[in-house]
Scaffold this active site. Sequence first.
Site, mmCIF file in Angstrom:
data_model
loop_
_atom_site.group_PDB
_atom_site.id
_atom_site.type_symbol
_atom_site.label_atom_id
_atom_site.label_comp_id
_atom_site.label_asym_id
_atom_site.label_seq_id
_atom_site.Cartn_x
_atom_site.Cartn_y
_atom_site.Cartn_z
ATOM 1 N N ARG A 95 50.985 42.864 -31.585
ATOM 2 C CA ARG A 95 52.431 43.022 -31.586
ATOM 3 C C ARG A 95 52.647 43.984 -32.857
ATOM 4 O O ARG A 95 53.693 44.757 -32.753
ATOM 5 C CB ARG A 95 53.384 41.813 -32.077
ATOM 6 C CG ARG A 95 54.742 41.893 -31.710
ATOM 7 C CD ARG A 95 55.559 40.643 -31.423
ATOM 8 N NE ARG A 95 54.995 39.462 -32.259
ATOM 9 C CZ ARG A 95 55.216 39.008 -33.480
ATOM 10 N NH1 ARG A 95 56.089 39.843 -34.191
ATOM 11 N NH2 ARG A 95 54.698 37.826 -33.958
ATOM 12 N N ASP A 115 70.080 60.759 -27.117
ATOM 13 C CA ASP A 115 69.418 60.563 -25.822
ATOM 14 C C ASP A 115 68.691 61.767 -24.942
ATOM 15 O O ASP A 115 69.593 62.325 -24.406
ATOM 16 C CB ASP A 115 69.939 59.440 -24.677
ATOM 17 C CG ASP A 115 69.091 58.840 -23.675
ATOM 18 O OD1 ASP A 115 68.292 59.774 -23.310
ATOM 19 O OD2 ASP A 115 69.445 57.905 -23.126
ATOM 20 N N TYR A 117 74.087 57.001 -19.648
ATOM 21 C CA TYR A 117 73.091 56.004 -19.038
ATOM 22 C C TYR A 117 73.817 54.704 -18.993
ATOM 23 O O TYR A 117 74.640 54.188 -20.094
ATOM 24 C CB TYR A 117 72.041 55.728 -19.627
ATOM 25 C CG TYR A 117 71.075 54.843 -19.112
ATOM 26 C CD1 TYR A 117 70.689 54.638 -17.664
ATOM 27 C CD2 TYR A 117 70.392 54.203 -20.304
ATOM 28 C CE1 TYR A 117 69.916 53.658 -17.417
ATOM 29 C CE2 TYR A 117 69.711 53.242 -19.781
ATOM 30 C CZ TYR A 117 69.201 53.027 -18.274
ATOM 31 O OH TYR A 117 68.626 52.122 -18.070
ATOM 32 N N LYS A 162 60.959 58.028 -17.379
ATOM 33 C CA LYS A 162 61.439 58.808 -16.398
ATOM 34 C C LYS A 162 60.322 60.230 -16.533
ATOM 35 O O LYS A 162 59.533 60.055 -16.034
ATOM 36 C CB LYS A 162 62.945 59.381 -16.702
ATOM 37 C CG LYS A 162 63.829 58.246 -17.016
ATOM 38 C CD LYS A 162 63.885 57.323 -15.488
ATOM 39 C CE LYS A 162 65.276 56.306 -15.619
ATOM 40 N NZ LYS A 162 65.110 55.348 -16.497
#
Length: 371
Positions: free
Chosen positions: A60, A182, A111, A207
């Site tokens: 992790r 973003d 978004y 994306k």
Amino acid sequence: MSDPAAQPDPASRASHAPALSPRTVVVTAGRPPHEPDQPLNTPLTPASTYVAGGDVEYGRYGNPTWSAFETALGELEGGRALAFSSGLAAVSTVLGLVGHGAKVVAPRHAYSGTIMQLADLESRGRIAATLVDVTDPAAIAEACQDAALLWLESPTNPALEVVDLAAVVAAGHAAGVHVVVDNTFATPLRQQPLSVGADIVVHSATKFIAGHSDVLLGALVVSDPQLLDELKKRRDLEGAVPGTFETWLALRGLRTLAVRLDRAEANAQVLVERLREHAEVGEVRYPGFGAIVSFVPTRGPLAADLLCRSTTLWVHATSLGGVESTFERRRRWKSEAATIPEALVRASVGIEDVEDLWADLDTALNGLASA
């Protein structure tokens, strides 16, 4: 293996070597050293546990495949990157740093996942959210006066409004707020928000970064080492870590970002010119760069829905940034802003032959007249 927080500062490397074009960096950054028998690409490392005594200890906290991706994306954005399990996991991690009851200023068009997270946090009393028209600098400056965080998109999703990032970031900082951008639509090949003072850059690497519609991945990029440490602590604690295979795929996709984006952008510019002349299209929105185009069919939302079901090459799908061309009517989602036109179609232009794309789209548009 080195911790992502210990990645070399891109600025220190630049002082010892000539600056490389982003088109070169996207191919070369994050590779193994050029030594005999080294692989050209960082191998996939499916490890959950490491031998004690090093910097990682447990899966992790780090992975060599993550580090390669983070190095490459960090160099492209001019900072240091952290990978997350999804774009929304990255968004959630940033919003988790906002103090209880603090105000977050964000675009009214953005978004939908970000807007829904803001609404959820506000409904539970965690934050106060103010949505603004990001094309109005005065409104942004006023909203920031008592805020803790300014969230920006440029271009916005799906309205494709362009923000003067340098001016708005400066206004945010003057008001004492941290600024997040973003950069999913523009990608670091078209703009680098850290270079104009943004504190954090967000990517849905699902994306354009990964680029093949087969990965869920997010990323954050920052310049401040202390902020990077804090974000990494949150990722470690909350477990919003990326899958190793997904990160490897995203890095593989990143290598072709420049050629994919160039081709898709060239296609988009041709399509925009033709859509603006088409009798069945009333409005076209395009920021002048990138591969996302929004347009509004003249016959309304039912015609827009029919259009999205009438093509053979264009795929009716909600995501974007892949090599294939996709589109959808955005208001089919209840979460979309009411100020977005009911019939607006957001199109993600792919890398197919533009004449084939246009023939398919033109046929479907013309068919609306007789529907």
